[in-house]
Design a protein around this motif. Structure first.
Motif, PDB file in Angstrom:
ATOM      1  N   SER A  41      -6.394  -0.834  -6.949  1.00 31.84           N
ATOM      2  CA  SER A  41      -5.358  -1.838  -6.716  1.00 31.84           C
ATOM      3  C   SER A  41      -5.958  -3.235  -6.551  1.00 31.84           C
ATOM      4  O   SER A  41      -5.282  -4.224  -6.766  1.00 31.84           O
ATOM      5  N   VAL A  42      -7.240  -3.308  -6.176  1.00 28.00           N
ATOM      6  CA  VAL A  42      -7.857  -4.625  -5.967  1.00 28.00           C
ATOM      7  C   VAL A  42      -7.997  -5.387  -7.296  1.00 28.00           C
ATOM      8  O   VAL A  42      -7.471  -6.488  -7.427  1.00 28.00           O
ATOM      9  N   PRO A  43      -8.687  -4.822  -8.297  1.00 24.49           N
ATOM     10  CA  PRO A  43      -8.720  -5.552  -9.579  1.00 24.49           C
ATOM     11  C   PRO A  43      -7.338  -5.734 -10.200  1.00 24.49           C
ATOM     12  O   PRO A  43      -7.102  -6.720 -10.892  1.00 24.49           O
ATOM     13  N   GLU A  44      -6.423  -4.807  -9.938  1.00 21.34           N
ATOM     14  CA  GLU A  44      -5.057  -4.971 -10.462  1.00 21.34           C
ATOM     15  C   GLU A  44      -4.432  -6.249  -9.916  1.00 21.34           C
ATOM     16  O   GLU A  44      -3.810  -7.020 -10.639  1.00 21.34           O
ATOM     17  N   MET A  45      -4.607  -6.459  -8.603  1.00 24.65           N
ATOM     18  CA  MET A  45      -4.018  -7.646  -7.990  1.00 24.65           C
ATOM     19  C   MET A  45      -4.745  -8.907  -8.432  1.00 24.65           C
ATOM     20  O   MET A  45      -4.143  -9.964  -8.598  1.00 24.65           O
ATOM     21  N   ALA A  46      -6.044  -8.784  -8.636  1.00 24.37           N
ATOM     22  CA  ALA A  46      -6.824  -9.958  -9.050  1.00 24.37           C
ATOM     23  C   ALA A  46      -6.531 -10.354 -10.489  1.00 24.37           C
ATOM     24  O   ALA A  46      -6.853 -11.453 -10.917  1.00 24.37           O
ATOM     25  N   ALA A  47      -5.891  -9.444 -11.243  1.00 23.59           N
ATOM     26  CA  ALA A  47      -5.671  -9.712 -12.669  1.00 23.59           C
ATOM     27  C   ALA A  47      -4.487 -10.622 -12.942  1.00 23.59           C
ATOM     28  O   ALA A  47      -4.266 -11.045 -14.062  1.00 23.59           O
ATOM     29  N   GLY A  48      -3.697 -10.930 -11.917  1.00 23.72           N
ATOM     30  CA  GLY A  48      -2.534 -11.806 -12.115  1.00 23.72           C
ATOM     31  C   GLY A  48      -2.938 -13.121 -12.765  1.00 23.72           C
ATOM     32  O   GLY A  48      -4.068 -13.580 -12.611  1.00 23.72           O
ATOM     33  N   ILE A  49      -1.998 -13.715 -13.516  1.00 26.50           N
ATOM     34  CA  ILE A  49      -2.310 -14.970 -14.204  1.00 26.50           C
ATOM     35  C   ILE A  49      -1.758 -16.146 -13.406  1.00 26.50           C
ATOM     36  O   ILE A  49      -0.557 -16.199 -13.137  1.00 26.50           O
TER      37      ILE A  49
ATOM     38  N   ALA B 172      -1.444   2.021   1.930  1.00 25.97           N
ATOM     39  CA  ALA B 172      -0.955   1.052   0.954  1.00 25.97           C
ATOM     40  C   ALA B 172      -1.396  -0.357   1.312  1.00 25.97           C
ATOM     41  O   ALA B 172      -1.527  -1.208   0.450  1.00 25.97           O
ATOM     42  N   THR B 173      -1.599  -0.611   2.587  1.00 27.20           N
ATOM     43  CA  THR B 173      -2.076  -1.947   2.958  1.00 27.20           C
ATOM     44  C   THR B 173      -3.470  -1.815   3.541  1.00 27.20           C
ATOM     45  O   THR B 173      -3.775  -0.829   4.216  1.00 27.20           O
ATOM     46  N   PHE B 174      -4.307  -2.780   3.232  1.00 29.36           N
ATOM     47  CA  PHE B 174      -5.724  -2.648   3.578  1.00 29.36           C
ATOM     48  C   PHE B 174      -6.387  -4.004   3.633  1.00 29.36           C
ATOM     49  O   PHE B 174      -5.836  -5.002   3.182  1.00 29.36           O
ATOM     50  N   LYS B 175      -7.550  -4.008   4.222  1.00 31.34           N
ATOM     51  CA  LYS B 175      -8.338  -5.232   4.334  1.00 31.34           C
ATOM     52  C   LYS B 175      -9.453  -5.156   3.295  1.00 31.34           C
ATOM     53  O   LYS B 175     -10.211  -4.195   3.260  1.00 31.34           O
ATOM     54  N   THR B 176      -9.552  -6.173   2.452  1.00 31.74           N
ATOM     55  CA  THR B 176     -10.610  -6.156   1.437  1.00 31.74           C
ATOM     56  C   THR B 176     -11.920  -6.638   2.049  1.00 31.74           C
ATOM     57  O   THR B 176     -11.948  -7.209   3.135  1.00 31.74           O
ATOM     58  N   ASP B 184      -0.861  -2.528  -1.678  1.00 31.21           N
ATOM     59  CA  ASP B 184      -0.814  -1.823  -2.958  1.00 31.21           C
ATOM     60  C   ASP B 184       0.619  -1.324  -3.131  1.00 31.21           C
ATOM     61  O   ASP B 184       1.027  -0.360  -2.479  1.00 31.21           O
ATOM     62  N   HIS B 185       1.379  -2.000  -3.984  1.00 27.89           N
ATOM     63  CA  HIS B 185       2.795  -1.656  -4.099  1.00 27.89           C
ATOM     64  C   HIS B 185       3.029  -0.282  -4.722  1.00 27.89           C
ATOM     65  O   HIS B 185       4.089   0.297  -4.580  1.00 27.89           O
ATOM     66  N   ASP B 186       2.029   0.271  -5.405  1.00 24.20           N
ATOM     67  CA  ASP B 186       2.156   1.630  -5.937  1.00 24.20           C
ATOM     68  C   ASP B 186       2.137   2.674  -4.824  1.00 24.20           C
ATOM     69  O   ASP B 186       2.683   3.763  -4.978  1.00 24.20           O
ATOM     70  N   TYR B 187       1.476   2.340  -3.728  1.00 26.82           N
ATOM     71  CA  TYR B 187       1.346   3.297  -2.638  1.00 26.82           C
ATOM     72  C   TYR B 187       2.307   3.017  -1.488  1.00 26.82           C
ATOM     73  O   TYR B 187       2.420   3.803  -0.561  1.00 26.82           O
ATOM     74  N   CYS B 188       2.943   1.847  -1.516  1.00 24.06           N
ATOM     75  CA  CYS B 188       3.854   1.498  -0.427  1.00 24.06           C
ATOM     76  C   CYS B 188       5.110   2.365  -0.543  1.00 24.06           C
ATOM     77  O   CYS B 188       5.725   2.448  -1.610  1.00 24.06           O
ATOM     78  N   ILE B 189       5.486   3.019   0.551  1.00 27.77           N
ATOM     79  CA  ILE B 189       6.681   3.857   0.513  1.00 27.77           C
ATOM     80  C   ILE B 189       7.868   3.154   1.161  1.00 27.77           C
ATOM     81  O   ILE B 189       8.938   3.729   1.328  1.00 27.77           O
ATOM     82  N   GLY B 190       7.672   1.918   1.585  1.00 27.81           N
ATOM     83  CA  GLY B 190       8.783   1.145   2.128  1.00 27.81           C
ATOM     84  C   GLY B 190       9.226   1.552   3.510  1.00 27.81           C
ATOM     85  O   GLY B 190      10.389   1.398   3.857  1.00 27.81           O
ATOM     86  N   CYS B 191       8.320   2.075   4.334  1.00 27.93           N
ATOM     87  CA  CYS B 191       8.714   2.526   5.666  1.00 27.93           C
ATOM     88  C   CYS B 191       8.841   1.358   6.643  1.00 27.93           C
ATOM     89  O   CYS B 191       9.489   1.487   7.675  1.00 27.93           O
TER      90      CYS B 191
END
Lengths: 401, 283
Positions: A41-49, B172-176, B184-191
Motif C-alpha cells: 500500500s505504501v508504493p501504491e499511495m506514493a504513485a498518485g500524480i 489498515a492504518t500504520f506509521k511508515t 490502506d483503503h483496501d484493508y480499511c473495514i470502516g469500523c
C-alpha cells in the motif's frame, strides 16, 4: 484412545488447519513485510500524480508573466492559488482567469480582527472603486505585481487608448481591439513600440510617454476588461460637494455641464491629464489668459486634480446633442473624435464646429493642402456629398441646456 | 465393559488419556507454529521495522527521511487556500464537513473569558463563500470590540505513537518508516475506531467509500521531492514542511529557531506537527 477424544482432536486439527489455511490465503503477501500492514500500500499511495505543479512548471511557457510576478510582492502568491491547480494543463485546456476579483482578493485582504496586522487589509465597504457599477480590484491593482502606494489608475491611462481603440477597447475600424488580447502580448507589443522595435507614427510617441509600470497596468486593464465591457468604462460622476463647489468657478463660462459655451471651450470628454496640465500651466503662468490665470491661481494641486478627473469623466449624455441624424460616413470619425464628436485626448472636438470650416478642412485633407497621416487617407475616401453631410451633422450639435 | 472391571484399568486409562492429550496439544501447537508461521513472521517483521526493506518508490528511500511539519500560527491570515488546495490535490469529499486539514479562528470578545471558535465548515462561513466547495471566513467580528484574535491551522499530527494505529483491528492504518501515518483503503473495514481514538479529530469517515480518511502529508508529493499541497499554496509561510534528518530543511530551521510546542502533549501521542504562536486555550 477413547473414540470421543479422538473425535475432539480431529475436530481441533481440522479447525486449526482451516484457520491457518484461510489466514495464509487471505492475508496479502506483503503484509508484515515492514510491519503490521500491507507493504504494497505504501508504493501504491506514493504513485498518485500531483495536481499542483508549482511555479517552475508555469514558468516553462509563461516566462514573461513569471518575470513580472517575481518582481512584485505577490511572488508569495503562487500561480495555482488563483488559477487552480495546473494538473495536465495545457493538454487539458486553459486554466481559469478569476472573474470576481473582489471576492478573490478579499480572501486575503479583507480587514479582519484575526489577521496579523502585517497583512495589507482593506475595509471593503470603505474602499474606493473607480467604477461603481463594476467593482473590480484589477482596475487599479495589477494582480500579478500589485503595489500599495503610487497607483496610477488604469482608467486614466486607458483614456489615451480610447480615442482610437474605442472607449470599450473593442477596436474601431483599422484600430485593433485590445480586450480580446492577452496581457502578456499587450505588454510585449507596447514595450516594442516604446523601444522602437515596432514602428507606428501613432503608437510610438504614446508608448514612449509611458513608464513600464503604466504599460503593465494598461495591459492588465484591457486583458481583463474582456466581454464584461458591453458599456464604455464610464467613471461615475463625482457628486461630492467638494467637486460641486469647485465647478462653480467653471460653470459660469463653460456651461453647467462643462459642455462649452460660445468661445469657451468644452471641458467634458477632455483627457484628465490634458485638463490637469493646462490648469497647472495657467497657474504657473506658462499659459496666459486673463480669465483663467486668476482662477487657476486660486486652485490647489488637489483641486486641479479633482477638477480634471471630474470633467474627464462627465457622462457623454450631458454633452451637446445633434439635431440631424448621423450620416453613414460618421463611422470613420467616431473612433478618434468620440461617439458624440466631443473630441478625445489629442483628437479635437468636431461637435459644434462651423459647417463651412469642417467641410473646408476635410477638402484640404483630401487635396493634401492640409497634411495629417491619419486624416488624409480617411478624407480621400469621402465624396463631396459625404463631406457636406458630415459637416452638417457636426455643426448641428447644440448645447443641451 | 473393561472400565467397570477394576480400578487399575481406570488408572491406566487416565494415563493413556493424558499421554494422548499431551500428544494432541503438541501436534496442534506444532501445526500452529509450523503451518501458520504466524508467530515466526511477526517476529521477523519487528526486526524489519528496525532495518526495513525499501518500498519500491522511484528515486525515494524512506530510510533517509524523517518528515516533520511546522505551523506558525502568528502568520496565518485565514485565507483557507490550504483547505481548498488539499481537497483539490487529494480528491477529498467535496462537502464542507469532510476535510483533511482545516483552520480554526479564535476570537476573545472584550470581557469574555472563553474564545469563540469557528472553522470553514461553520454555517456562517459557508454562507459567506456561497458554496460548500469554496471556503472563506465571514467578517462576523467586524466592528466588535475584541481582546485577542488569531487563526490556527490544523492537520493530522502524524504522531510518533499514534493511537489510531494502535486501535486499528486490521492493520489498515500504520506509521511508515519516514514518519507518515497512512491508511490502506483496501484493508480499511470502516469500523471508525480510529476516528474515535484520535485525540485531535484529524480523521473523518467517507460514507460513500465506507473508509476512514485523513491527511497523508500528500505522500504522493513528498516522495517525489514536492511539498504537501497545503504548504505549497500557503502565501504567508504559515505552514512549514521538511525532513528533520536534513539540517538545512525548512522544518529543521523552524525547530532550531523557534520555541515550539505540540497539541495535547499529555496524551503521549508525541505529534510530529510543531506549533508556534498558540495560546493556552488552543488544543
Amino acid at each position: 484412545m477413547p473414540q470421543h477424544i479422538v473425535r475432539l482432536v480431529v475436530l481441533l486439527v481440522v479447525f486449526f488447519t482451516t484457520a491457518v489455511t484461510a489466514k495464509i490465503y487471505f492475508t496479502d503477501d506483503s503484509f508484515y513485510r515492514y510491519g503490521h500492514y500491507r507493504a504494497d500500500s505504501v508504493p501504491e499511495m506514493a504513485a498518485g500524480i500531483p495536481k499542483f505543479r508549482g511555479t517552475a512548471y508555469c514558468q516553462g511557457c509563461h516566462t514573461e508573466r513569471h518575470v513580472q510576478w517575481t518582481a512584485g510582492v505577490h511572488k508569495v502568491v503562487k500561480c495555482e492559488i488563483c488559477h487552480t491547480p495546473a494538473g495536465e494543463h495545457p493538454a487539458t485546456g486553459k486554466l481559469p482567469i478569476p472573474t470576481d476579483t473582489v471576492k478573490l482578493c478579499t480572501l486575503c485582504h479583507e480587514k479582519m480582527p484575526s489577521r496579523p496586522a502585517t497583512q495589507p487589509q482593506i475595509v471593503v465597504k470603505d474602499h474606493p472603486y473607480p467604477h461603481e457599477d463594476r467593482l473590480e480590484c484589477i482596475t487599479c491593482h495589477n494582480p500579478h505585481s500589485p503595489s500599495i502606494g503610487g497607483l496610477k489608475p488604469a482608467v486614466a491611462l486607458a483614456a489615451q487608448c480610447a480615442g482610437c481603440h474605442g472607449a470599450d477597447g473593442k477596436g474601431v475600424g483599422a484600430f485593433p481591439g485590445l480586450i480580446d488580447k492577452d496581457a502578456v502580448y499587450l505588454t510585449r507589443e507596447m514595450k516594442k513600440y516604446k523601444a522602437g522595435a515596432r514602428q507606428n507614427p501613432m503608437m510610438t510617441p504614446i508608448m514612449q510617454a509611458l513608464s513600464d509600470r503604466d504599460i503593465d497596468v494598461l495591459a492588465e486593464y484591457y486583458a481583463t476588461l474582456g466581454d464584461k465591457s458591453a458599456a464604455a468604462p464610464d467613471a461615475p460622476e463625482d457628486g461630492s460637494s467638494a467637486v460641486r463647489q469647485l465647478t462653480a468657478k467653471c460653470v459660469g463660462c463653460h456651461g453647467a455641464q462643462g459642455q462649452g459655451v460660445g468661445a469657451f471651450p468644452a471641458l467634458t470628454g477632455k483627457d484628465a491629464a490634458y485638463l490637469h496640465d493646462q490648469l497647472r500651466n495657467y497657474k504657473s503662468g506658462v499659459r496666459q489668459n486673463p480669465m483663467m490665470t486668476p482662477i487657476a491661481k486660486g486652485l490647489t494641486d488637489a483641486h486641479i486634480e479633482m477638477l480634471a478627473k471630474y470633467y474627464a469623466t462627465v457622462d457623454a449624455k450631458s454633452a451637446p446633442a445633434p439635431t440631424v441624424a448621423a450620416p453613414e460616413a460618421n463611422a470613420k470619425c467616431v473612433g478618434c473624435h468620440g461617439a458624440q464628436g466631443q473630441g478625445m485626448g489629442a483628437f479635437p472636438a468636431l461637435a459644434g464646429k462651423d459647417a463651412a470650416y469642417l467641410s473646408d478642412q476635410l477638402r484640404n485633407y483630401r487635396s493634401g493642402a492640409r497634411q495629417n497621416p491619419m486624416m488624409m487617407p480617411i478624407a480621400k475616401g469621402l465624396t463631396d456629398e459625404e463631406i457636406g453631410k458630415l459637416a452638417g451633422y457636426y455643426s448641428s450639435f447644440k448645447p443641451s441646456n | 465393559m473393561k472400565r467397570k472391571g477394576s480400578g487399575g484399568d481406570i488408572k491406566s486409562g487416565r494415563r493413556a488419556f493424558l499421554r494422548g492429550l499431551g500428544k494432541a496439544v503438541a501436534s496442534v501447537s506444532a501445526l500452529m507454529i509450523g503451518g501458520a508461521g504466524l508467530i515466526g513472521k511477526k517476529g521477523a517483521s519487528h526486526a524489519a521495522v528496525l532495518k526495513p526493506d525499501i518500498p519500491p518508490i522511484p528515486d525515494y528511500d524512506w530510510t533517509q527521511h524523517d518528515w516533520g511539519y511546522g505551523i506558525d500560527a502568528t502568520r496565518c491570515i485565514g485565507c483557507l487556500r490550504c483547505v481548498e488546495a488539499c481537497k483539490a490535490e487529494n480528491n477529498v469529499v467535496p462537502t464542507a464537513n469532510h476535510f483533511r486539514t482545516w483552520v480554526e479562528r479564535y476570537v476573545w470578545l472584550e470581557g469574555e473569558e472563553r474564545p469563540m471558535v469557528d472553522s470553514h465548515s461553520d454555517p456562517g462561513n459557508i454562507a459567506a463563500s456561497g458554496s460548500e466547495k469554496e471556503y472563506r471566513f465571514d467578517n462576523r467580528y467586524q466592528g466588535k470590540k475584541i481582546d485577542k484574535a488569531f487563526f490556527v491551522p490544523k492537520i493530522c499530527n502524524h504522531c510518533r505513537h499514534p493511537s489510531c494505529v494502535q486501535v486499528c483491528p486490521t492493520g489498515a492504518t500504520f506509521k511508515t518508516h519516514d514518519g507518515a501515518v497512512l491508511i490502506d483503503h483496501d484493508y480499511c473495514i470502516g469500523c471508525q475506531y480510529c476516528v474515535q481514538a484520535c485525540p485531535y479529530g484529524a480523521r473523518f469517515f467517507d460514507y460513500e467509500r465506507q473508509v476512514t480518511e485523513k491527511c497523508t502529508w500528500c505522500y504522493h508529493r513528498i516522495t517525489k521531492g514536492l511539498k504537501p499541497a497545503c504548504v505549497e499554496v500557503c502565501p504567508v509561510g504559515a505552514r512549514i514542511f521538511g525532513d528533520m534528518n536534513n539540517e538545512a530543511s525548512d522544518i529543521s530551521k523552524f525547530l532550531r529557531e523557534n520555541r515550539v510546542q505540540v497539541l495535547k502533549p499529555e496524551t503521549g501521542n508525541a505529534p510530529t506537527c510543531f506549533y508556534i504562536g498558540l495560546d493556552k486555550e488552543v488544543s
